[in-house]
Design a protein around this motif. Structure first.
Motif, short mmCIF file in Angstrom:
data_model
loop_
_atom_site.label_atom_id
_atom_site.label_comp_id
_atom_site.label_asym_id
_atom_site.label_seq_id
_atom_site.Cartn_x
_atom_site.Cartn_y
_atom_site.Cartn_z
N LEU A 163 7.39 -3.32 3.13
CA LEU A 163 7.22 -1.88 2.92
C LEU A 163 7.18 -1.12 4.25
N PHE A 164 6.93 -1.85 5.33
CA PHE A 164 6.79 -1.19 6.62
C PHE A 164 7.69 -1.85 7.66
N LYS A 196 4.32 -16.41 2.39
CA LYS A 196 3.20 -15.47 2.47
C LYS A 196 3.66 -14.14 3.08
N ILE A 197 2.98 -13.09 2.68
CA ILE A 197 3.29 -11.78 3.24
C ILE A 197 2.19 -11.40 4.23
N SER A 198 2.58 -11.13 5.46
CA SER A 198 1.60 -10.70 6.46
C SER A 198 1.65 -9.18 6.58
N THR A 199 0.74 -8.63 7.37
CA THR A 199 0.72 -7.16 7.50
C THR A 199 1.72 -6.66 8.54
N GLU A 203 1.53 -10.19 13.38
CA GLU A 203 0.63 -11.12 12.68
C GLU A 203 1.40 -12.37 12.25
N PHE A 207 0.51 -16.18 13.25
CA PHE A 207 0.31 -17.24 12.25
C PHE A 207 1.11 -18.49 12.63
N ARG A 212 -0.56 -21.99 11.40
CA ARG A 212 -0.89 -21.79 9.99
C ARG A 212 0.37 -21.83 9.12
N TYR A 213 1.45 -21.35 9.71
CA TYR A 213 2.74 -21.43 9.01
C TYR A 213 3.77 -21.98 9.98
N ALA A 333 6.01 -6.20 -3.54
CA ALA A 333 4.87 -6.36 -2.64
C ALA A 333 3.54 -6.32 -3.39
N GLY A 334 3.62 -6.03 -4.69
CA GLY A 334 2.41 -6.11 -5.51
C GLY A 334 1.73 -4.78 -5.77
N LYS B 43 -0.03 -1.30 -14.37
CA LYS B 43 -0.29 -1.82 -13.01
C LYS B 43 -1.32 -0.94 -12.31
N ASN B 189 -6.12 -3.67 2.90
CA ASN B 189 -4.75 -3.81 3.36
C ASN B 189 -4.62 -5.02 4.28
N PHE B 190 -5.57 -5.14 5.21
CA PHE B 190 -5.52 -6.24 6.17
C PHE B 190 -5.71 -7.59 5.49
N ARG B 192 -5.06 -8.27 2.47
CA ARG B 192 -4.01 -8.46 1.46
C ARG B 192 -4.55 -8.46 0.03
N ASN B 194 -4.72 -5.78 -3.01
CA ASN B 194 -4.26 -4.46 -3.40
C ASN B 194 -5.33 -3.68 -4.14
N ALA B 206 4.66 4.55 3.30
CA ALA B 206 5.92 3.83 3.23
C ALA B 206 7.01 4.61 2.51
N PHE B 207 6.63 5.44 1.56
CA PHE B 207 7.63 6.15 0.76
C PHE B 207 7.65 7.66 0.97
#
Lengths: 335, 503
Positions: A163-164, A196-199, A203, A207, A212-213, A333-334, B43, B189-190, B192, B194, B206-207
């Motif tokens: 997303l970023f 995995k998704i990091s920020t 980061e 990792f 870790r990965y 991304a959830g 959601k 956010n950090f 993870r 939501n 982001a949008f």
């Protein structure tokens, strides 16, 4: 009560005036490139020209989107004169919103056409390549971004939040080259393979450096900074075989802001940022940026643009595609 | 000038800088379609429920641990109480994101997710619960406890007299912690996880979808209004105790821990070590040599100075407006004064990104450039965001000033301003100090509002830490965090010295 009110009023006047002396010999730049790399360049510019630079930087967690939002919000009364973006996609977005102004710098002539806007609204310089950073202990190393979905690498990969930042741009580029369906399938398979998704890219690189990965797709400057600090990792350029996709290249971008208050100084700054001198400095610095001027040497740890297979994309179309795929990315991304 | 006119002026000033920008955004961005989209999204509803659950768990844990700890520090003869209380308040002094970073580096991958967020937020907000309980317990009338002790032991006295007396005020504290947890997105956010408010941040960041981000925030506003209505109904017939009478550690009504003194002390030291000392030690360890601190200070010295100046002026003005908002509400200067409470709490809970953009769009014009391009815009952002903390502290304090004192002054011919200056204000000194101190800490560590409003070249220390985080040496970032902590510790030390001299 009266004394308190006087104190408050005087204080407010002090605060209000403290920055209000009109500084004509200045330029305001908003910067998405990491402050640790961009600030020395801007300080050098100040020393050389005597023009006072006022910079506003992005933060890691909102990489390249915090400053962009500020530029959009300030559109009607812009405060910035120049925007130094760390990738061209959002720069293109700003052009579409009428926030950038046309300016073709004399120093942009030798920069390849792929890395600048055809109408002169932005110009690329000092690029990063999207590469794999791989833990040296990994026996079988990934060679393609498709290896994110390879069972051999199950639960071993990490990728920055799409997303970023530059990950968004790369996913949009893939969507352009592969088509949306194949890209969506790839992203779903990536998740199924335990990625995995990091920020952030930083980061992700950390990792992998910490073990870790095993691998991650990051910007080359994130990889180089960890290698130079002695971490046990190496770089792998993805998709370099004949006929393969190639590396996605992410140039820094500079643009003049529409309605800039210090447009003359802004143009001097843009010329400076697009100069050979700045590309050479950024190549030598810890950020190890890859020069786009053909006569400037690439960092010793990295291949030059000419030496690697690169993804052939039109950044304007990538920007348009990014808008289209955002709803899917958000869901993926959830959110 | 009449009392109503003066208060109307002050409140109008507050509303014009705090609520007008948001109101214009509501007018321009409001869309029923977006609301339907949000409420029909399973959601989004799921995110809302999860966020509610997260905030509830954090709040419950803070109360379950915070109230007994406050009781131990205020009501027992535990040795080294001052030191332990100071240790437990340390997490309040750092930006939540930094604490999350320190803990995730220590624990690794398994720390990410729901329980990681709970742990970090618990460690951040527990000090609020402890400090509040400690101060509230100070205000309990010891004669009530003495009377009860004629018939019962301390256990029943605490359970049936002491705690019920502070329960209404604890509800207020619980609400503040709940809202802080619900509205926080940086930690989630950090780590993870939501959350509902994180969703708003993503829409915005982001949008660039301000309308949708704003619509999500309005759902949060509706929720707050319901919460405040509930609080108003629950608290309407309940008295607060006097929390700020005497801000000292002296208390003649102490519970003798007898043989348990050492055990309790050791347990609390262990608890504080795990929760508080470890992340700070990690930061200190990461920051390395003294040279790193010197380098960090040289890089950030102007940012440090700006942080102190902005936080000083911001805390002063927040306390100023907080007092007048509280007075207007408590003394019912205007009929619908209670709406001010809803306004201030809503602004406190609304995502800072929304508030920031509203202020940018409202003040970024030629006519207001003297505000927008100066530190004033940051101060305005602070006032809008944090006045609720101050007003709530003053409301609790004002309730304890007997009306008879002000009426006596009136009978003797004192004007309303003289009554406020010479009767009310001196009695609120403790409250002002507490409000100023809490506001100062929140402003010093603020990044969300400051990030959107600061002018190029005029960053604060908290912003500097965040912008340098990307690819800067971790020693530099850790050193800057320790410097931030040291600044506030110095302030606390000065406060103790000042408070000691006053006694």
């Amino acid at each position: 009560m009266l004394k308190l009110l006087i104190f408050i009023t005087v204080s407010l006047v002090f605060l209000g005036c403290s920055k209000q002396a009109k500084d004509e010999n200045s330029v305001v730049i908003y910067v998405s490139e990491d402050q640790v790399f961009s600030e020395p360049i801007l300080k050098d510019f100040e020393k050389q020209t005597g023009i006072h630079v006022k910079a506003l930087y992005d933060t890691e967690e909102s990489k390249s989107t915090g400053v962009v939002n500020r530029l959009i919000a300030e559109k009607n009364t812009p405060q910035a004169d120049v925007y130094w973006a760390n990738e061209p996609i959002r720069a293109q977005l700003l052009k579409q919103k009428g926030i950038s102004a046309k300016y073709i710098s004399k120093n942009s002539k030798t920069i390849p056409e792929t890395f600048k806007d055809s109408e002169g609204y932005w110009c690329g310089f000092s690029a990063r390549a999207r590469v794999f950073v791989v833990n040296k202990k990994l026996e079988s190393k990934p060679k393609s971004i498709l290896d994110y979905t390879n069972e051999t690498f199950k639960n071993q990969g990490v990728i920055a939040n799409p997303l970023f930042g530059t990950t968004t741009a790369q996913v949009a580029a893939l969507s352009l080259l592969w088509g949306e369906e194949k890209t969506k399938d790839f992203l779903k398979a990536l998740k199924d393979n335990g990625v995995k998704i990091s920020t952030s890219n930083g980061e992700s690189a950390d990792f992998v450096a910490k073990g870790r990965y095993s691998f991650s797709l990051v910007d080359s400057d994130d990889a180089i900074s960890r290698i130079r600090s002695g971490k046990d990792i190496e770089i792998v350029y993805p998709d370099q075989e004949e006929g393969a996709l190639g590396c996605f290249i992410v140039p820094n971008v500079v643009m003049l802001i529409q309605g800039a208050k210090h447009s003359k100084n802004a143009k001097i700054l843009i010329d400076y940022l697009l100069s050979d001198e700045v590309e050479a400095k950024l190549a030598l610095a810890d950020c190890a940026q890859i020069p786009l001027h053909p006569n400037i040497k690439a960092p010793k740890e990295l291949k030059s643009i000419q030496e690697m297979r690169t993804m052939q994309v039109d950044y304007k179309k990538v920007a348009e595609k990014m808008i289209e795929i955002q709803p899917f990315l958000k869901e993926w991304a959830g959110f | 000038m009449s009392k109503k006119s003066f208060f109307a002026f002050i409140i109008a000033l507050y509303l014009s800088i705090a609520i007008v920008p948001i109101s214009i955004m509501v007018f321009e961005s409001f869309s029923l379609e977006l609301f339907k989209e949000i409420f029909s999204s399973t959601k989004k509803l799921s995110l809302f429920q999860e966020s509610l659950f997260l905030a509830s768990v954090v709040t419950s844990l803070c109360l379950v641990f915070g109230v007994p700890l406050g009781l131990v520090f205020e009501k027992t003869n535990l040795p080294f109480k001052k030191t332990l209380l100071s240790i437990f308040t340390l997490p309040l002094l750092l930006p939540p994101y930094i604490i999350a970073l320190a803990w995730s580096n220590f624990f690794g991958e398994w720390f990410f997710g729901f329980w990681g967020v709970v742990f970090v937020e618990f460690s951040i907000y527990l000090p609020i619960s402890i400090l509040a309980s400690f101060i509230l317990l100070k205000g309990v009338n010891s004669r009530l406890e003495d009377s009860a002790r004629l018939f019962f032991g301390w256990g029943r006295v605490v359970r049936f007299v002491t705690i019920p007396l502070i329960a209404p005020s604890l509800f207020l504290i619980a609400m503040i912690i709940f809202l802080l947890s619900f509205a926080n997105y940086s930690v989630a956010n950090f780590l993870r996880f939501n959350t509902f408010v994180l969703d708003s941040f993503v829409e915005f960041s982001a949008f660039y979808n301000y309308d949708k981000s704003f619509a999500i925030s309005l759902v949060l506003v509706l929720f707050i209004v319901i919460l405040l209505w509930f609080e108003r109904s629950y608290m309407a017939t309940r008295d607060y105790i006097s929390p700020f009478k005497n801000f000292t550690f002296e208390n003649t009504n102490l519970i003798d821990l007898k043989n348990y003194k050492i055990i309790v002390f050791v347990l609390l030291m262990l608890f504080s070590f795990i929760l508080v000392i470890v992340p700070i030690l990690l930061l200190i360890y990461e920051s390395g040599s003294l040279q790193n601190y010197i380098d960090a200070f040289m890089i950030a010295k102007m940012s440090i100075l700006r942080s102190l100046i902005y936080a000083f002026f911001g805390a002063t003005l927040i306390s100023f407006f907080g007092f007048f908002i509280a007075y207007t509400i408590q003394k019912r200067v205007f009929k619908s004064a209670y709406l001010l409470d809803i306004v201030s709490i809503t602004l406190f809970a609304i995502p800072s990104t929304i508030l920031g953009i509203a202020l940018v769009q409202f003040f970024n014009h030629e006519w207001s450039s003297f505000i927008y391009t100066s530190p004033l815009i940051i101060i305005i952002g602070y006032i809008a965001k944090y006045s609720a903390i101050s007003s709530r502290i003053f409301i609790a304090n004002l309730k304890q000033i007997p009306a008879s004192m002000q009426e006596s002054a009136k009978v003797l011919g004192a004007s309303w301003s003289d009554t406020i200056i010479y009767i009310t204000a001196p009695l609120l000194k403790g409250g002002f100090l507490f409000s100023w101190f809490i506001s100062f800490i929140f402003l010093l560590r603020d990044t969300d509002i400051t990030m959107l409003l600061y002018s190029a070249g005029y960053d604060t220390l908290a912003i500097k830490i965040f912008t340098l985080m990307a690819n800067s040496p971790s020693e530099l970032i850790s050193a800057l965090c320790v410097i931030m902590l040291a600044i506030v510790l110095l302030l606390i030390a000065l406060l103790y010295v000042f408070n000691g001299e006053k006694r």
